[in-house]
Design a protein around this motif. Structure first.
Motif, PDB file in Angstrom:
ATOM      1  N   GLY A 119       0.822  -1.214   0.000  1.00  0.00           N
ATOM      2  CA  GLY A 119       0.000   0.000   0.000  1.00  0.00           C
ATOM      3  C   GLY A 119       0.848   1.252   0.000  1.00  0.00           C
ATOM      4  O   GLY A 119       0.533   2.234  -0.673  1.00  0.00           O
ATOM      5  N   GLN A 120       1.944   1.224   0.762  1.00  0.00           N
ATOM      6  CA  GLN A 120       2.837   2.378   0.796  1.00  0.00           C
ATOM      7  C   GLN A 120       3.510   2.595  -0.553  1.00  0.00           C
ATOM      8  O   GLN A 120       3.646   3.727  -1.015  1.00  0.00           O
ATOM      9  CB  GLN A 120       3.878   2.200   1.899  1.00  0.00           C
ATOM     10  N   ILE A 121       3.933   1.507  -1.180  1.00  0.00           N
ATOM     11  CA  ILE A 121       4.563   1.619  -2.509  1.00  0.00           C
ATOM     12  C   ILE A 121       3.553   2.144  -3.517  1.00  0.00           C
ATOM     13  O   ILE A 121       3.862   3.023  -4.327  1.00  0.00           O
ATOM     14  CB  ILE A 121       5.145   0.254  -2.944  1.00  0.00           C
ATOM     15  N   THR A 122       2.332   1.618  -3.461  1.00  0.00           N
ATOM     16  CA  THR A 122       1.284   2.086  -4.369  1.00  0.00           C
ATOM     17  C   THR A 122       1.000   3.568  -4.151  1.00  0.00           C
ATOM     18  O   THR A 122       0.852   4.330  -5.110  1.00  0.00           O
ATOM     19  CB  THR A 122      -0.008   1.269  -4.154  1.00  0.00           C
ATOM     20  N   HIS A 123       0.937   3.976  -2.894  1.00  0.00           N
ATOM     21  CA  HIS A 123       0.708   5.393  -2.571  1.00  0.00           C
ATOM     22  C   HIS A 123       1.845   6.258  -3.118  1.00  0.00           C
ATOM     23  O   HIS A 123       1.606   7.315  -3.704  1.00  0.00           O
ATOM     24  CB  HIS A 123       0.580   5.561  -1.056  1.00  0.00           C
ATOM     25  N   TRP A 124       3.079   5.802  -2.962  1.00  0.00           N
ATOM     26  CA  TRP A 124       4.237   6.561  -3.452  1.00  0.00           C
ATOM     27  C   TRP A 124       4.178   6.697  -4.974  1.00  0.00           C
ATOM     28  O   TRP A 124       4.404   7.777  -5.518  1.00  0.00           O
ATOM     29  CB  TRP A 124       5.532   5.877  -3.015  1.00  0.00           C
ATOM     30  N   ILE A 125       3.868   5.598  -5.662  1.00  0.00           N
ATOM     31  CA  ILE A 125       3.783   5.643  -7.127  1.00  0.00           C
ATOM     32  C   ILE A 125       2.670   6.591  -7.561  1.00  0.00           C
ATOM     33  O   ILE A 125       2.835   7.370  -8.499  1.00  0.00           O
ATOM     34  CB  ILE A 125       3.572   4.225  -7.699  1.00  0.00           C
ATOM     35  N   GLU A 136       1.570   9.224  -5.941  1.00  0.00           N
ATOM     36  CA  GLU A 136       2.029  10.597  -5.702  1.00  0.00           C
ATOM     37  C   GLU A 136       3.000  11.036  -6.790  1.00  0.00           C
ATOM     38  O   GLU A 136       2.972  12.180  -7.245  1.00  0.00           O
ATOM     39  CB  GLU A 136       2.681  10.716  -4.322  1.00  0.00           C
ATOM     40  N   GLN A 137       3.889  10.143  -7.203  1.00  0.00           N
ATOM     41  CA  GLN A 137       4.844  10.487  -8.259  1.00  0.00           C
ATOM     42  C   GLN A 137       4.117  10.780  -9.570  1.00  0.00           C
ATOM     43  O   GLN A 137       4.481  11.705 -10.289  1.00  0.00           O
ATOM     44  CB  GLN A 137       5.862   9.349  -8.466  1.00  0.00           C
ATOM     45  N   ASN A 138       3.095   9.992  -9.870  1.00  0.00           N
ATOM     46  CA  ASN A 138       2.335  10.217 -11.101  1.00  0.00           C
ATOM     47  C   ASN A 138       1.547  11.511 -11.048  1.00  0.00           C
ATOM     48  O   ASN A 138       1.350  12.164 -12.064  1.00  0.00           O
ATOM     49  CB  ASN A 138       1.416   9.037 -11.390  1.00  0.00           C
ATOM     50  N   LYS A 139       1.076  11.905  -9.860  1.00  0.00           N
ATOM     51  CA  LYS A 139       0.349  13.165  -9.734  1.00  0.00           C
ATOM     52  C   LYS A 139       1.243  14.337 -10.098  1.00  0.00           C
ATOM     53  O   LYS A 139       0.808  15.278 -10.745  1.00  0.00           O
ATOM     54  CB  LYS A 139      -0.169  13.344  -8.307  1.00  0.00           C
TER      55      LYS A 139
END
Length: 151
Positions: free
Chosen positions: A38-44, A46-49
């Motif tokens: 979930g943390q990795i998904t959240h980070w990805i 945020e990067q895409n945003k």
């Protein structure tokens, strides 16, 4: 003795590998933001945003009034300060400077102004504007110089 130490090291490495695999497996099953997956998904996400932010309207496509409104609203600058930025960036055509070298010169000038208690000509908003719109300001200053030369 060496063989025993090697066996222990290999065993520890295998245990660590299995525990890491179990951790990844458990976090992959966990769809909430609390797990590693979930943390990795959240980070990805945020990067895409950051990469999908809408493009700003180019300065050269804006009227003088629109530029004046934008620099006042977004950067707390006057139109005179905008022209100060243009004139300073126009120096980069005479001397081969990049944005970071010019920023360093401006900051040194700001320190001198503060040291000698002179009225400041630059502020942080102007530097932020220059950095945000570096390519645009260079192009606008080139057009501004040409307009001055032709008049």
């Amino acid at each position: 003795m060496k063989n025993t130490a090697r066996k222990i090291a290999v065993t520890l490495a295998a245990v660590m590998t299995m525990s890491m695999a179990a951790t990844f497996s458990a976090s992959a099953d966990d769809t909430s933001d609390s797990g590693l997956f979930g943390q990795i998904t959240h980070w990805i996400t945020e990067q895409n945003k950051e990469q999908t932010k809408p493009n700003k309207k180019r300065l050269v496509q804006m009227s003088d009034l629109a530029i004046e409104r934008q620099v006042l609203k977004d950067y707390n600058m006057t139109i005179d300060q905008y022209y100060v930025v243009l004139s300073r960036v126009s120096y980069t055509f005479t001397w081969p400077l990049d944005m970071y070298q010019l920023e360093e010169q401006i900051r040194q000038g700001m320190e001198n102004v503060a040291r000698y208690n002179i009225a400041p000509t630059w502020n942080e908003d102007m530097i932020r504007f220059m950095k945000d719109y570096w390519d645009e300001v260079r192009e606008a200053s080139r057009e501004w110089i040409e307009a001055i030369r032709n008049n």
